[in-house]
Design a protein around this motif. Structure first.
Motif, short mmCIF file in Angstrom:
data_model
loop_
_atom_site.label_atom_id
_atom_site.label_comp_id
_atom_site.label_asym_id
_atom_site.label_seq_id
_atom_site.Cartn_x
_atom_site.Cartn_y
_atom_site.Cartn_z
N THR A 71 -49.40 82.22 50.25
CA THR A 71 -49.59 83.18 48.76
C THR A 71 -50.53 84.38 49.06
N GLY A 72 -51.47 85.16 50.13
CA GLY A 72 -51.73 86.34 50.13
C GLY A 72 -50.52 87.19 50.95
N LEU A 81 -56.73 83.85 52.17
CA LEU A 81 -57.65 82.71 51.81
C LEU A 81 -57.22 81.42 52.43
N GLY A 82 -58.30 80.98 53.81
CA GLY A 82 -58.09 80.04 54.09
C GLY A 82 -58.33 78.42 53.38
N LEU A 83 -57.80 78.02 52.51
CA LEU A 83 -57.38 76.77 52.16
C LEU A 83 -58.05 75.93 52.39
N ASP A 84 -59.15 75.21 51.49
CA ASP A 84 -60.28 74.30 52.10
C ASP A 84 -59.52 72.79 51.84
N ASN A 85 -58.34 72.87 50.73
CA ASN A 85 -57.29 71.56 50.93
C ASN A 85 -56.32 72.27 49.78
N ILE A 112 -58.62 80.72 43.35
CA ILE A 112 -57.69 80.66 43.77
C ILE A 112 -56.22 80.22 43.00
N GLU A 113 -56.57 80.46 42.19
CA GLU A 113 -55.52 80.23 41.01
C GLU A 113 -53.97 80.84 41.12
N MET A 114 -53.96 81.88 41.87
CA MET A 114 -52.87 82.30 42.94
C MET A 114 -52.31 81.59 43.21
#
Length: 158
Positions: A71-72, A81-85, A112-114
Motif C-alpha cells: 500500500t505504501g 507499514l510492515g503488517l502484523d497480519n 492501517i485502513e488504507m
C-alpha cells in the motif's frame, strides 16, 4: 476534525508526521462487493470458482494480501507499514454477490485502513480479471471501511 491531514499550512501535499504519536495496536476491516452475472455464478462449485489457473477466490486472497503489503508503494502519502497480519475472507451473500472482507492489523504509530481497503480492492479486481473470459458484465459495486480500532478514534459502520 480540523481539515485534511495531508495538507500543510500552505495547502501543499505532505506526509503526516507521526513521530509524536503513541504506538498502539490498530486493526481495520474493509469490504468489497462484486456482482457476478449468472453465467459466472453458474460455475460456482463448493463456494469457489475453479479455472485452469486455479481457484479464483484463493488467488484473489493471495493478491489482496500482497497488495495490502504494498500500500505504501501505491498511495503516495501513505506510510510504508510492515503488517502484523492480513486476513481476507471471501463469501457469497444472500443476494448472490461475492463479499470480500480484508482485515489488517499492526502495532504502530499510524493506522492501517488504507491497507485493508487496498487488500479488499485488489482481491475484487483479481476476481474480475479471472472471470472476465466468461463475462464482462461483472460489477465491483463498492469498497468501504467497515471498522477500525486504535489511534485517535475507533470506527464501526452500522
Amino acid at each position: 476534525m480540523g481539515g485534511f491531514s495531508h495538507l500543510d499550512n500552505a495547502g501543499k501535499a505532505t506526509m503526516v508526521d507521526v513521530s509524536a504519536k503513541a504506538i498502539t495496536h490498530r486493526t481495520a476491516t474493509a469490504r468489497s462487493i462484486v456482482s457476478l452475472p449468472n453465467e459466472v455464478m453458474a460455475q460456482l462449485v463448493d463456494g469457489d470458482l475453479q479455472t485452469k489457473k486455479g481457484s479464483v477466490f484463493q488467488i484473489a486472497v493471495i493478491a489482496g494480501i500482497m497488495a495490502a503489503k504494498k500500500t505504501g508503494d501505491l498511495i503516495p502519502l501513505c506510510h510504508p507499514l510492515g503488517l502484523d497480519n492480513c486476513n481476507i475472507n471471501i463469501s457469497i451473500n444472500q443476494q448472490q454477490e461475492v463479499v470480500i472482507d480484508c482485515t489488517a492489523s499492526i502495532t504502530a504509530k499510524t493506522g492501517i485502513e488504507m491497507e485493508a481497503l487496498v487488500g479488499a480492492s485488489i482481491a475484487a479486481l483479481t476476481i474480475y480479471d479471472m472471470c472476465k473470459a466468461l463475462s464482462h458484465d461483472i460489477v465491483i459495486k463498492e469498497t468501504k471501511l467497515i471498522a477500525k480500532t486504535g489511534g485517535k478514534r475507533d470506527f464501526k459502520r452500522t
